[in-house]
Enzyme design. Structure first.
Site, PDB file in Angstrom:
ATOM      1  N   ARG A  73     -13.363   6.772   5.383  1.00  0.00           N
ATOM      2  CA  ARG A  73     -12.648   7.149   4.172  1.00  0.00           C
ATOM      3  C   ARG A  73     -13.245   8.387   3.510  1.00  0.00           C
ATOM      4  O   ARG A  73     -12.547   9.160   2.876  1.00  0.00           O
ATOM      5  CB  ARG A  73     -12.670   6.001   3.173  1.00  0.00           C
ATOM      6  CG  ARG A  73     -11.765   4.895   3.578  1.00  0.00           C
ATOM      7  CD  ARG A  73     -11.980   3.683   2.696  1.00  0.00           C
ATOM      8  NE  ARG A  73     -11.620   2.482   3.397  1.00  0.00           N
ATOM      9  CZ  ARG A  73     -10.391   2.035   3.523  1.00  0.00           C
ATOM     10  NH1 ARG A  73      -9.404   2.685   2.984  1.00  0.00           N
ATOM     11  NH2 ARG A  73     -10.137   0.936   4.199  1.00  0.00           N
ATOM     12  N   LYS A  85     -27.233   8.198   5.103  1.00  0.00           N
ATOM     13  CA  LYS A  85     -25.809   8.364   5.462  1.00  0.00           C
ATOM     14  C   LYS A  85     -25.108   9.278   4.460  1.00  0.00           C
ATOM     15  O   LYS A  85     -24.415  10.206   4.831  1.00  0.00           O
ATOM     16  CB  LYS A  85     -25.122   6.996   5.487  1.00  0.00           C
ATOM     17  CG  LYS A  85     -23.612   7.067   5.531  1.00  0.00           C
ATOM     18  CD  LYS A  85     -22.951   5.720   5.574  1.00  0.00           C
ATOM     19  CE  LYS A  85     -22.608   5.131   4.225  1.00  0.00           C
ATOM     20  NZ  LYS A  85     -21.479   5.762   3.533  1.00  0.00           N
ATOM     21  N   ASN A  86     -25.320   8.995   3.175  1.00  0.00           N
ATOM     22  CA  ASN A  86     -24.563   9.734   2.164  1.00  0.00           C
ATOM     23  C   ASN A  86     -25.042  11.182   2.028  1.00  0.00           C
ATOM     24  O   ASN A  86     -24.364  12.004   1.417  1.00  0.00           O
ATOM     25  CB  ASN A  86     -24.633   9.022   0.814  1.00  0.00           C
ATOM     26  CG  ASN A  86     -23.795   7.754   0.811  1.00  0.00           C
ATOM     27  OD1 ASN A  86     -23.078   7.479   1.773  1.00  0.00           O
ATOM     28  ND2 ASN A  86     -23.886   6.971  -0.260  1.00  0.00           N
ATOM     29  N   ARG A 117     -21.589   0.903   9.648  1.00  0.00           N
ATOM     30  CA  ARG A 117     -21.274   2.198   9.030  1.00  0.00           C
ATOM     31  C   ARG A 117     -22.524   2.800   8.386  1.00  0.00           C
ATOM     32  O   ARG A 117     -22.628   4.020   8.274  1.00  0.00           O
ATOM     33  CB  ARG A 117     -20.203   2.026   7.946  1.00  0.00           C
ATOM     34  CG  ARG A 117     -18.810   1.730   8.481  1.00  0.00           C
ATOM     35  CD  ARG A 117     -17.809   1.728   7.337  1.00  0.00           C
ATOM     36  NE  ARG A 117     -18.099   2.821   6.427  1.00  0.00           N
ATOM     37  CZ  ARG A 117     -18.113   2.724   5.101  1.00  0.00           C
ATOM     38  NH1 ARG A 117     -17.818   1.592   4.510  1.00  0.00           N
ATOM     39  NH2 ARG A 117     -18.408   3.769   4.357  1.00  0.00           N
ATOM     40  N   ASP A 156     -24.385   1.187  -5.173  1.00  0.00           N
ATOM     41  CA  ASP A 156     -24.619   0.788  -3.781  1.00  0.00           C
ATOM     42  C   ASP A 156     -25.762  -0.219  -3.652  1.00  0.00           C
ATOM     43  O   ASP A 156     -25.962  -0.784  -2.574  1.00  0.00           O
ATOM     44  CB  ASP A 156     -24.943   2.020  -2.918  1.00  0.00           C
ATOM     45  CG  ASP A 156     -23.709   2.866  -2.655  1.00  0.00           C
ATOM     46  OD1 ASP A 156     -22.592   2.399  -2.940  1.00  0.00           O
ATOM     47  OD2 ASP A 156     -23.867   3.999  -2.174  1.00  0.00           O
ATOM     48  N   CYS A 172      -9.371   0.840  -0.884  1.00  0.00           N
ATOM     49  CA  CYS A 172     -10.286   0.245   0.076  1.00  0.00           C
ATOM     50  C   CYS A 172     -10.915  -1.004  -0.496  1.00  0.00           C
ATOM     51  O   CYS A 172     -10.561  -1.465  -1.577  1.00  0.00           O
ATOM     52  CB  CYS A 172     -11.356   1.250   0.498  1.00  0.00           C
ATOM     53  SG  CYS A 172     -12.622   1.470  -0.710  1.00  0.00           S
ATOM     54  N   ARG A 232      -9.579   4.458  -4.500  1.00  0.00           N
ATOM     55  CA  ARG A 232     -10.515   5.576  -4.631  1.00  0.00           C
ATOM     56  C   ARG A 232      -9.706   6.849  -4.816  1.00  0.00           C
ATOM     57  O   ARG A 232      -9.400   7.554  -3.871  1.00  0.00           O
ATOM     58  CB  ARG A 232     -11.443   5.635  -3.413  1.00  0.00           C
ATOM     59  CG  ARG A 232     -12.404   4.474  -3.414  1.00  0.00           C
ATOM     60  CD  ARG A 232     -13.295   4.455  -2.213  1.00  0.00           C
ATOM     61  NE  ARG A 232     -14.582   5.061  -2.460  1.00  0.00           N
ATOM     62  CZ  ARG A 232     -15.648   4.819  -1.694  1.00  0.00           C
ATOM     63  NH1 ARG A 232     -15.571   4.021  -0.677  1.00  0.00           N
ATOM     64  NH2 ARG A 232     -16.804   5.407  -1.967  1.00  0.00           N
ATOM     65  N   PRO A 233      -9.342   7.150  -6.067  1.00  0.00           N
ATOM     66  CA  PRO A 233      -8.526   8.337  -6.307  1.00  0.00           C
ATOM     67  C   PRO A 233      -9.290   9.611  -5.958  1.00  0.00           C
ATOM     68  O   PRO A 233     -10.521   9.605  -5.913  1.00  0.00           O
ATOM     69  CB  PRO A 233      -8.239   8.273  -7.816  1.00  0.00           C
ATOM     70  CG  PRO A 233      -9.221   7.336  -8.393  1.00  0.00           C
ATOM     71  CD  PRO A 233      -9.721   6.459  -7.301  1.00  0.00           C
ATOM     72  N   ILE A 234      -8.532  10.696  -5.721  1.00  0.00           N
ATOM     73  CA  ILE A 234      -9.188  11.971  -5.400  1.00  0.00           C
ATOM     74  C   ILE A 234      -8.736  13.066  -6.350  1.00  0.00           C
ATOM     75  O   ILE A 234      -8.826  14.244  -6.052  1.00  0.00           O
ATOM     76  CB  ILE A 234      -8.940  12.387  -3.934  1.00  0.00           C
ATOM     77  CG1 ILE A 234      -7.440  12.388  -3.629  1.00  0.00           C
ATOM     78  CG2 ILE A 234      -9.695  11.502  -2.953  1.00  0.00           C
ATOM     79  CD1 ILE A 234      -7.108  13.220  -2.416  1.00  0.00           C
ATOM     80  N   ASP A 235      -8.222  12.630  -7.524  1.00  0.00           N
ATOM     81  CA  ASP A 235      -7.707  13.609  -8.483  1.00  0.00           C
ATOM     82  C   ASP A 235      -8.752  14.655  -8.867  1.00  0.00           C
ATOM     83  O   ASP A 235      -8.454  15.839  -9.003  1.00  0.00           O
ATOM     84  CB  ASP A 235      -7.162  12.892  -9.735  1.00  0.00           C
ATOM     85  CG  ASP A 235      -8.180  11.925 -10.336  1.00  0.00           C
ATOM     86  OD1 ASP A 235      -8.888  11.261  -9.567  1.00  0.00           O
ATOM     87  OD2 ASP A 235      -8.282  11.846 -11.571  1.00  0.00           O
ATOM     88  N   LEU A 236     -10.015  14.225  -9.016  1.00  0.00           N
ATOM     89  CA  LEU A 236     -11.049  15.180  -9.448  1.00  0.00           C
ATOM     90  C   LEU A 236     -11.314  16.222  -8.354  1.00  0.00           C
ATOM     91  O   LEU A 236     -11.561  17.399  -8.652  1.00  0.00           O
ATOM     92  CB  LEU A 236     -12.348  14.440  -9.799  1.00  0.00           C
ATOM     93  CG  LEU A 236     -12.232  13.385 -10.910  1.00  0.00           C
ATOM     94  CD1 LEU A 236     -13.544  12.635 -11.091  1.00  0.00           C
ATOM     95  CD2 LEU A 236     -11.832  14.058 -12.234  1.00  0.00           C
TER      96      LEU A 236
END
Ligand code: UD1
Length: 423
Positions: A92, A22-23, A397, A305, A116, A121-125
């Protein structure tokens, strides 16, 4: 709604196959937007997250056709550069489309769902990196709009080796002007699969799988065919199934080197492993041994995971085990549900102390998240009597029809539909 009904305590055995990752497939599907023609992907699992990505690609104007486990994506004509809220909420990790839309359309907008089930789950990077490549980013609440007249190569130092940020940078810089260097890049095998796919298409990416990745931008990418790597998280899930519920189990269609961070942990539990080029036989011990300390870390550390499915084994170990979560802030929600089977897990902050118990009894539990849900299925298989696992949308998922795979090795597991009662 659907739930799984499991009659536990059965001896499992035989062989089980691992489907595509999946990933790995999700970022590759996003990257297919960079190709003005056909991308053919093989070994694509049938998962709800893959369907959500298909919905996004189709909304953007691509055509997508599934033939068995292959996906044919044609992104010759892209007509939209925004992702509506309803599609973002389906998955997400659709933030991965930010880099590909920018590279393809020079413009992208989307609103992100908030925190979540495993923490904020920040997205600053992601955003800092894309702005270093030349994107102008406007944030309004949880909505982001990006515009880039031109993407230019840059040196990007990641404060943390974020998998998603590394993927977004690789995708966005594949067609940028000049060279991009990512320092402290994530090293997960899924990053290598993305780089391999893009390199087949004509990109010039080197160093994937190492801490420094270099991307020399090219003018265009050509259509290509690619087979997705096997899912190492599913393989470790089946290792847990085997350790608790089978004398021995053959796990097929794996890449053993991708499992090198988890193999020593199962050996310390007392499992014996026999590896060949693409499969393993796991022989389980009479009694699982406890593990003093497991700490999850970015690859090649023990994967976050895999901690829930490892915990599902350690609940029946002789002695006390400790798992510390080093990647996400809140990844032990599943513990309270495992305790319903009679497990004895005590969580404090980012640490779970697991006091081994002799046996588990059937229980009705609710999935809290994808891997936590898998842990509940593993516990239910080894519990005496009937268990039900509800809210299995989480499991769907990432696991393709988990009940079919487990039935094939002897599990008594059924998926049934039910009406959700109002409370
Ligand atoms: C990916 C995987 C997920 C896995 C995780 C870590 C996919 C679709 N998902 O998620 O299954 O658990 O890697 O191996 O591939 N962070 C920031 N700022 C950012 C980005 C991340 O602070 O901009 C933090 C996160 O909050 C988290 C940590 O970095 O604490 C790791 O996140 P990241 O590696 O980005 O995970 P994902 O790509 O979201």
């Amino acid at each position: 709604m659907e739930k799984l009904v499991i009659n536990g305590g059965k001896q499992l055995g035989g062989a089980i196959s691992v489907h595509g990752s999946k990933n790995a497939v999700l970022p590759i599907m996003a990257a297919s937007l960079l190709i003005r023609g056909e991308t053919v992907l093989h070994n694509v699992p049938d998962l709800s997250d893959v369907s959500a990505s298909i919905d996004i690609l189709e909304y953007l104007g691509a055509s997508v056709k599934r033939e068995g486990s292959s996906l044919i994506i044609n992104a010759a004509d892209i007509t939209n550069n925004d992702i509506p809220d309803n599609l973002m909420r389906e998955m997400r990790s659709s933030i991965i489309f930010l880099g590909s839309l920018l590279a393809r359309c020079r413009q992208a907008s989307m609103c992100l769902p908030g925190g979540c089930d495993i923490g904020v789950r920040p997205i600053d990077l992601h955003l800092e990196s894309l702005s270093l490549l030349g994107a102008m980013i406007e944030e309004r609440g949880s909505c982001i709009s990006c515009i880039a007249r031109e993407l230019r190569g840059a040196k990007i130092v990641l404060a943390f080796p974020s998998v998603g940020a590394t993927e977004n940078i690789i995708i966005a810089s594949a067609l940028a002007k000049g060279k991009t260097t990512i320092i402290n890049a994530a090293r997960e095998p899924e990053i290598c699969d993305l780089a391999d796919f893009l390199n087949f298409c004509g990109a010039r990416i080197s160093g994937a799988g190492e801490g420094v990745v270099e991307i020399e931008g090219v003018d265009f990418l050509r259509p290509a065919e690619h087979s997705i790597i096997p899912d190492r998280i599913i393989a470790s899930t089946y290792m847990s199934v085997a350790a608790l519920n089978a004398k021995e189990l053959v796990i097929k269609d794996i890449i053993p080197s991708h499992l090198s961070p988890v193999i020593p942990v199962y050996m310390r539990m007392g499992c014996r492993l026999f590896l060949s080029s693409n499969e393993m036989k796991l022989v389980s011990p009479k009694k699982i041994k406890h593990i003093k300390s497991i700490k999850t870390m970015p690859y090649p550390g023990f994967p976050t995971d895999c901690q829930a499915v490892a915990a599902a084994v350690l609940i029946k170990a002789r002695g006390t085990s400790v798992i510390s979560e080093g990647v996400f802030e809140n990844r032990f929600n599943y513990a309270a549900e495992l305790n319903r089977f009679g497990a004895d897990i005590n969580v404090s902050g980012r640490t779970a102390i697991i006091y081994g118990v002799k046996s588990l009894c059937g229980a009705n539990v609710k999935c809290t998240d994808l891997r936590g849900g898998a842990a509940m299925v593993i516990a239910a298989l080894s519990a005496e009597g009937e268990s039900t696992v509800s809210d299995i949308g989480h499991i769907d998922r990432g696991y393709q029809a988990i009940e079919n795979s487990l039935s094939e090795i002897g599990a008594d597991i059924k998926r049934i539909k039910y009406e959700k009662k109002e409370c």
